[in-house]
Design an enzyme around this catalytic site. Structure first.
Site, PDB file in Angstrom:
ATOM      1  N   ASN A 104       0.746  -1.112  -0.055  1.00 25.92           N
ATOM      2  CA  ASN A 104      -0.006   0.049   0.143  1.00 25.92           C
ATOM      3  C   ASN A 104       0.976   1.363  -0.024  1.00 25.92           C
ATOM      4  OD1 ASN A 104      -1.587   1.960   0.418  1.00 25.92           O
ATOM      5  ND2 ASN A 104      -2.366   1.483   2.630  1.00 25.92           N
TER       6      ASN A 104
ATOM      7  N   LYS B  50      -0.003   4.266  -0.406  1.00 26.88           N
ATOM      8  CA  LYS B  50      -0.683   5.514   0.400  1.00 26.88           C
ATOM      9  C   LYS B  50      -0.329   6.588  -0.511  1.00 26.88           C
ATOM     10  CE  LYS B  50      -0.038   3.219   4.736  1.00 26.88           C
ATOM     11  NZ  LYS B  50       0.013   3.530   6.157  1.00 26.88           N
TER      12      LYS B  50
ATOM     13  N   HIS C 169      -9.448   1.361   4.568  1.00 24.12           N
ATOM     14  CA  HIS C 169      -7.925   1.522   5.451  1.00 24.12           C
ATOM     15  C   HIS C 169      -8.185   2.529   6.522  1.00 24.12           C
ATOM     16  CE1 HIS C 169      -4.010   2.714   6.515  1.00 24.12           C
ATOM     17  NE2 HIS C 169      -3.457   1.456   5.926  1.00 24.12           N
TER      18      HIS C 169
ATOM     19  N   GLU D 289      -6.741   4.854   8.041  1.00 23.93           N
ATOM     20  CA  GLU D 289      -6.374   6.230   7.574  1.00 23.93           C
ATOM     21  C   GLU D 289      -7.915   6.813   7.045  1.00 23.93           C
ATOM     22  OE1 GLU D 289      -2.808   5.675   5.537  1.00 23.93           O
ATOM     23  OE2 GLU D 289      -1.711   5.308   7.020  1.00 23.93           O
TER      24      GLU D 289
ATOM     25  N   GLU E 184      -4.858  -4.760  10.545  1.00 25.40           N
ATOM     26  CA  GLU E 184      -4.126  -3.646  10.583  1.00 25.40           C
ATOM     27  C   GLU E 184      -4.147  -3.060  12.085  1.00 25.40           C
ATOM     28  OE1 GLU E 184      -2.325  -2.588   6.583  1.00 25.40           O
ATOM     29  OE2 GLU E 184      -3.889  -1.313   7.030  1.00 25.40           O
TER      30      GLU E 184
HETATM   31  P1  13P Z   1       3.407   0.607   7.506  1.00 24.14           P
HETATM   32  O1  13P Z   1       3.668  -0.772   7.230  1.00 24.14           O
HETATM   33  O2  13P Z   1       3.933   1.704   6.982  1.00 24.14           O
HETATM   34  O3  13P Z   1       3.235   0.501   9.234  1.00 24.14           O
HETATM   35  O4  13P Z   1       1.782   0.874   7.104  1.00 24.14           O
HETATM   36  C1  13P Z   1       0.847  -0.302   7.170  1.00 24.14           C
HETATM   37  C2  13P Z   1      -0.281  -0.080   6.512  1.00 24.14           C
HETATM   38  O5  13P Z   1      -1.058   0.946   6.596  1.00 24.14           O
HETATM   39  C3  13P Z   1      -0.802  -0.766   5.204  1.00 24.14           C
HETATM   40  O6  13P Z   1      -1.929  -0.369   4.643  1.00 24.14           O
END
Ligand code: 13P
Length: 236
Positions: free
Chosen positions: A6, A8, A90, A92, A160
């Site tokens: 991912n 982002k 997600h 976020e 997650e």
């Molecule tokens: P990190 O691997 O940067 O902690 O992020 C995890 C994540 O949110 C994957 O969707």
């Protein structure tokens, strides 16, 4: 075993093309691999990874096919680009953009109806874990998906824990295993682990019986570390 990166809000089209052309040549072991670039870079990724087994997925999708939804992207639009799947829900999105269990279910259904594979994210915050609410949160989030989504063949859950995302605080393999086993008591689909997955912990996490892969954030942005994670997970 599925390893998804991912990205982002990182990597525009030029950087995506460069990364994906190098990814084609990398040793990724025997796992299934998916990359999830930002919307504007999806076409570039699809082109650069054409004729490979590496999938390209989006990071979100709207529930309508089209309409007055400024800033949103629909499943038919993603299909038209040659995109194979999408992340939905997600943390976020839940934390900063008002995503709810209800909108998560609507997005998942639209994606599945249009033939996209879905990685649906769930997980508790640090405060919820400390308050002993992890199972209650997972029961609510995963239960909403179970109750709202009938067709689950192309559905994968990503566990997650919010406290592990971008913090370097990875869940121990035992914590991940316990949560994954619990998720599967609610909804029996493959479960990926996400949250500070790195080359040095990917193997131990992937070795857990109910860990079916990983959703990797930061460590998926670097080709060497992403390829190492894929190879480490291939051994387990
Ligand atoms: P990190 O691997 O940067 O902690 O992020 C995890 C994540 O949110 C994957 O969707």
């Amino acid at each position: 075993m599925l390893i998804a990166g991912n990205w982002k809000m990182f990597k525009g089209p030029a950087e995506t093309g460069e990364f994906c052309r190098a990814l084609r040549e990398a040793d990724l072991g025997t796992v299934d691999v998916v990359v999830c670039p930002p919307y504007v870079s999806l076409a570039e990724a699809v082109t650069a990874l054409a004729t490979t087994e590496i999938g390209v997925a989006a990071q979100n999708v709207h529930w309508a096919d089209d309409g007055a939804f400024t800033g949103e992207i629909s499943a038919p639009m993603l299909r038209e680009l040659g995109v194979y799947g999408t992340i939905v829900g997600h943390s976020e999105r839940r934390q900063y953009f008002g995503e709810t269990d209800d909108t998560v279910v609507r997005r998942i259904n639209a994606a599945l109806e249009h033939g996209l594979q879905v990685i649906a994210c769930v997980g508790e915050t640090e405060a919820e874990r400390e308050a002993g609410e992890t199972e209650a949160v997972l029961r609510r989030q995963v239960g909403a998906i179970r109750d709202g989504v009938a067709e689950r063949d192309e559905l994968v859950i990503a566990y997650e824990p919010v406290w592990a995302i971008g913090t370097g605080k990875t869940a121990t393999p035992e914590i991940a295993q316990e949560a994954h086993a619990f998720v599967k008591t609610i909804l029996d689909v493959p479960v990926l682990y996400g949250g500070s997955v790195k080359p040095d912990n990917a193997g131990a996490l992937a070795a857990q019986p109910d860990v079916d892969g990983a959703l990797v954030g930061g460590a998926s942005l670097d080709l060497k570390s992403f390829a190492t994670i894929c190879r480490e997970a291939s051994h387990s």
